[in-house]
Scaffold this motif. Structure first.
Motif, PDB file in Angstrom:
ATOM      1  N   ASP A 196       0.826  -1.213   0.000  1.00  0.00           N
ATOM      2  CA  ASP A 196       0.000   0.000   0.000  1.00  0.00           C
ATOM      3  C   ASP A 196       0.861   1.263   0.000  1.00  0.00           C
ATOM      4  O   ASP A 196       0.489   2.284   0.565  1.00  0.00           O
ATOM      5  CB  ASP A 196      -0.936   0.004   1.202  1.00  0.00           C
TER       6      ASP A 196
ATOM      7  N   THR B   4       1.278   3.416  -2.116  1.00  0.00           N
ATOM      8  CA  THR B   4       0.637   4.599  -2.701  1.00  0.00           C
ATOM      9  C   THR B   4      -0.105   5.412  -1.646  1.00  0.00           C
ATOM     10  O   THR B   4      -0.154   6.635  -1.710  1.00  0.00           O
ATOM     11  CB  THR B   4      -0.348   4.215  -3.810  1.00  0.00           C
ATOM     12  N   ARG B   5      -0.717   4.695  -0.678  1.00  0.00           N
ATOM     13  CA  ARG B   5      -1.407   5.375   0.401  1.00  0.00           C
ATOM     14  C   ARG B   5      -0.428   6.293   1.151  1.00  0.00           C
ATOM     15  O   ARG B   5      -0.722   7.439   1.455  1.00  0.00           O
ATOM     16  CB  ARG B   5      -1.942   4.321   1.369  1.00  0.00           C
TER      17      ARG B   5
ATOM     18  N   GLU C 272      -9.647   5.357  -4.171  1.00  0.00           N
ATOM     19  CA  GLU C 272      -9.194   4.195  -4.917  1.00  0.00           C
ATOM     20  C   GLU C 272      -8.551   4.607  -6.236  1.00  0.00           C
ATOM     21  O   GLU C 272      -7.488   4.136  -6.593  1.00  0.00           O
ATOM     22  CB  GLU C 272     -10.380   3.302  -5.238  1.00  0.00           C
TER      23      GLU C 272
ATOM     24  N   GLU D 122      -5.273   6.105  -5.728  1.00  0.00           N
ATOM     25  CA  GLU D 122      -4.210   5.184  -5.370  1.00  0.00           C
ATOM     26  C   GLU D 122      -3.670   4.439  -6.573  1.00  0.00           C
ATOM     27  O   GLU D 122      -2.551   3.933  -6.545  1.00  0.00           O
ATOM     28  CB  GLU D 122      -4.680   4.241  -4.266  1.00  0.00           C
TER      29      GLU D 122
ATOM     30  N   THR E 272       1.215   4.190  -8.790  1.00  0.00           N
ATOM     31  CA  THR E 272       1.792   2.839  -8.869  1.00  0.00           C
ATOM     32  C   THR E 272       1.533   2.186 -10.212  1.00  0.00           C
ATOM     33  O   THR E 272       2.453   1.666 -10.825  1.00  0.00           O
ATOM     34  CB  THR E 272       1.267   1.902  -7.760  1.00  0.00           C
TER      35      THR E 272
END
Ligand code: HEM
Length: 152
Positions: free
Chosen positions: A21, A23-24, A46, A49, A53
């Protein structure tokens, strides 16, 4: 574009395996350091995110394919003009991206890895900005044509 492809792929695989995760974390760092970009991201988290990536994975898969990279990244840069992204924002995203990678990679974030990512981001951002400038010129020209009196 002469990039350290092996280093980029190895370090990205490491980061994604340690922090699927990531990207979070990237958005947390981006919005903390540059809160002024937050309003640009209107859609669902979503969607957000997937932004970096997915694009990075695609780019890392095609690093040897200069024609694809040029076309894809110029088109992506042109779309970013419509998102309200300006030239000054590119270094901000680069800063947040490198900070995220460094944090997750930890001891594996060597000067060689840092250089590989600095060069790669500069190359990607350079192509996107080139596409953005061309798109802006095209729309300025067509506006000028539309504003001109009809021929004859
Ligand atoms: C290496 C640079 C970048 C890459 C690879 C990248 C990639 C992407 C991708 C793949 C999308 C998904 C939508 C699409 O296909 O058009 C997207 C959307 C977006 N990007 Fe980027 N981007 C980059 C730089 C930036 C920068 C500098 C900003 C400025 C803050 C930015 C802001 C946005 C916004 C606001 C959206 C739309 C998201 C939404 O609708 O919620 N991006 N980007």
């Amino acid at each position: 574009m002469s990039l350290d492809v092996i280093t980029l792929r190895e370090s990205f695989d490491l980061v994604v395996s340690r922090a699927p995760d990531m990207t979070r974390r990237f958005y947390a760092i981006l919005f903390e350091r540059y809160p002024q970009v937050r309003p640009l991201f209107g859609r669902s988290t979503e969607k957000q995110e997937q932004m970096l990536t997915r694009a990075l994975v695609a780019v890392l898969d095609r690093l040897e394919d200069g024609a694809w990279l040029g076309d894809t990244l110029r088109a992506l840069g042109a779309k970013h003009v419509d998102y309200g992204v300006t030239e000054e924002m590119y270094p901000w995203v680069g800063d947040a991206l490198l900070a995220t990678l460094a944090e997750v990679a930890g001891e594996a974030w060597t000067p060689q890895v840092e250089k590989a990512w600095t060069d790669a981001y500069a190359a990607i951002a350079g192509l996107m900005l080139d596409g953005a400038r061309r798109a802006t010129e095209r729309s300025t020209r067509s506006e000028a044509v539309a504003a001109a009196p009809p021929p004859g």
